[in-house]
Scaffold this active site. Sequence first.
Site, PDB file in Angstrom:
ATOM      1  N   ARG A 233     -19.016   7.368  -6.310  1.00 31.49           N
ATOM      2  CA  ARG A 233     -17.643   7.051  -6.683  1.00 31.49           C
ATOM      3  C   ARG A 233     -17.215   8.071  -7.722  1.00 31.49           C
ATOM      4  O   ARG A 233     -18.029   8.610  -8.469  1.00 31.49           O
ATOM      5  CB  ARG A 233     -17.527   5.633  -7.240  1.00 31.49           C
ATOM      6  CG  ARG A 233     -17.587   4.545  -6.181  1.00 31.49           C
ATOM      7  CD  ARG A 233     -16.334   4.527  -5.316  1.00 31.49           C
ATOM      8  NE  ARG A 233     -16.307   3.407  -4.392  1.00 31.49           N
ATOM      9  CZ  ARG A 233     -16.697   3.457  -3.134  1.00 31.49           C
ATOM     10  NH1 ARG A 233     -17.183   4.606  -2.652  1.00 31.49           N
ATOM     11  NH2 ARG A 233     -16.617   2.401  -2.347  1.00 31.49           N
ATOM     12  N   GLU A 262      -8.775   8.657  -7.690  1.00 22.18           N
ATOM     13  CA  GLU A 262      -8.453   8.830  -6.282  1.00 22.18           C
ATOM     14  C   GLU A 262      -7.233   7.999  -5.872  1.00 22.18           C
ATOM     15  O   GLU A 262      -7.119   6.841  -6.276  1.00 22.18           O
ATOM     16  CB  GLU A 262      -9.685   8.369  -5.487  1.00 22.18           C
ATOM     17  CG  GLU A 262      -9.753   8.816  -4.061  1.00 22.18           C
ATOM     18  CD  GLU A 262     -11.134   8.538  -3.471  1.00 22.18           C
ATOM     19  OE1 GLU A 262     -11.180   7.957  -2.381  1.00 22.18           O
ATOM     20  OE2 GLU A 262     -12.141   8.885  -4.109  1.00 22.18           O
ATOM     21  N   HIS A 280     -12.631  12.028   0.861  1.00 19.89           N
ATOM     22  CA  HIS A 280     -13.429  10.809   0.991  1.00 19.89           C
ATOM     23  C   HIS A 280     -13.802  10.555   2.459  1.00 19.89           C
ATOM     24  O   HIS A 280     -13.442   9.547   3.063  1.00 19.89           O
ATOM     25  CB  HIS A 280     -12.673   9.597   0.426  1.00 19.89           C
ATOM     26  CG  HIS A 280     -13.589   8.499  -0.013  1.00 19.89           C
ATOM     27  ND1 HIS A 280     -13.382   7.755  -1.148  1.00 19.89           N
ATOM     28  CD2 HIS A 280     -14.729   7.996   0.536  1.00 19.89           C
ATOM     29  CE1 HIS A 280     -14.345   6.860  -1.287  1.00 19.89           C
ATOM     30  NE2 HIS A 280     -15.167   6.993  -0.263  1.00 19.89           N
TER      31      HIS A 280
END
Length: 313
Positions: A233, A262, A280
């Site tokens: 992450r 993000e 991602h």
Amino acid sequence: MKLFVSRALPDSVMEAAAEHFEVTCRETTQPMDLDECRAALAEADVILPTLGDAFGADAFPGEIRARGLANFGVGYNHIDVGAARAAGLVVTNTPGAVTDATADIALTLILMTARRAGEGERVVRSGRWGGWHPTQMLGLHVTGKTVGIVGMGRIGQAIAHRCRAGFGMEVVFYNRSDKRIDGARQLGSVSEVCAAADVVVMAVAATPETRHLIDADALSAMRPHAILVNIARGDVIDEGALIDALRDRRIAGAGLDVYENEPVVPDTLMTLENAVLLPHLGTAALEVREAMGRMALDNAIAIAEGRTPPNPV
């Protein structure tokens, strides 16, 4: 029973969900905001959320009909699990289904960053390539180097196997608990891994304890030729400290599939030629997303039926 789906899943999963539930699915691909989360908790029996949905602690006070959150994805840092449990909800995730695909993206980023593939493609597309020569865009030869993995769960072990078996790499790792992994050596700290490795890969879960696990001090322990890869992450790395290290060439490069805020990516990071940036893509293969969806749906059905789900967190 009513199932609320945060964002549309592959068609086969949505069709299967409709066989078991009255399904409501949002049309947008953007995360749920706080008001949407509260409304879903009040109206649905089971919610199938995913990355970025605002199920923090402040989502749970108020009317709650839902019995559980069947998260789509192995990461669930967008859910305050303690607050959800206190409100009487079960929380599940989809481990296992994501392991190989996420490890594959880690290897993609390792090779792209080490061999300057993103930079090279930009040179070709821009028309600036003047042809091959012996010192053109020299990068890091991965075979036989040392990979340091931070977080040795399923995904970390899958990355280690690929690096060791495919590229003959020595494997060192940091894990918060002691772990015996064949062909790998556990070190005592993140900084020790950073100092020992040519390639550092982040594969830890996002928790309050792992936020900014890679900070300025950890980056300063890395060697100038080393690269950093993140498929975990975004907030496990201090993005500002990383930008400084890349800009000053204190490390050779970084390959990122995730970002601290993000989908916002800092403009400075996007201008750095020694950064490889992916949107991602960790589990972005149809059969993987279908497997994740089936796992989330199995969890949702169990929650609805009052059974212990297969994958509680």
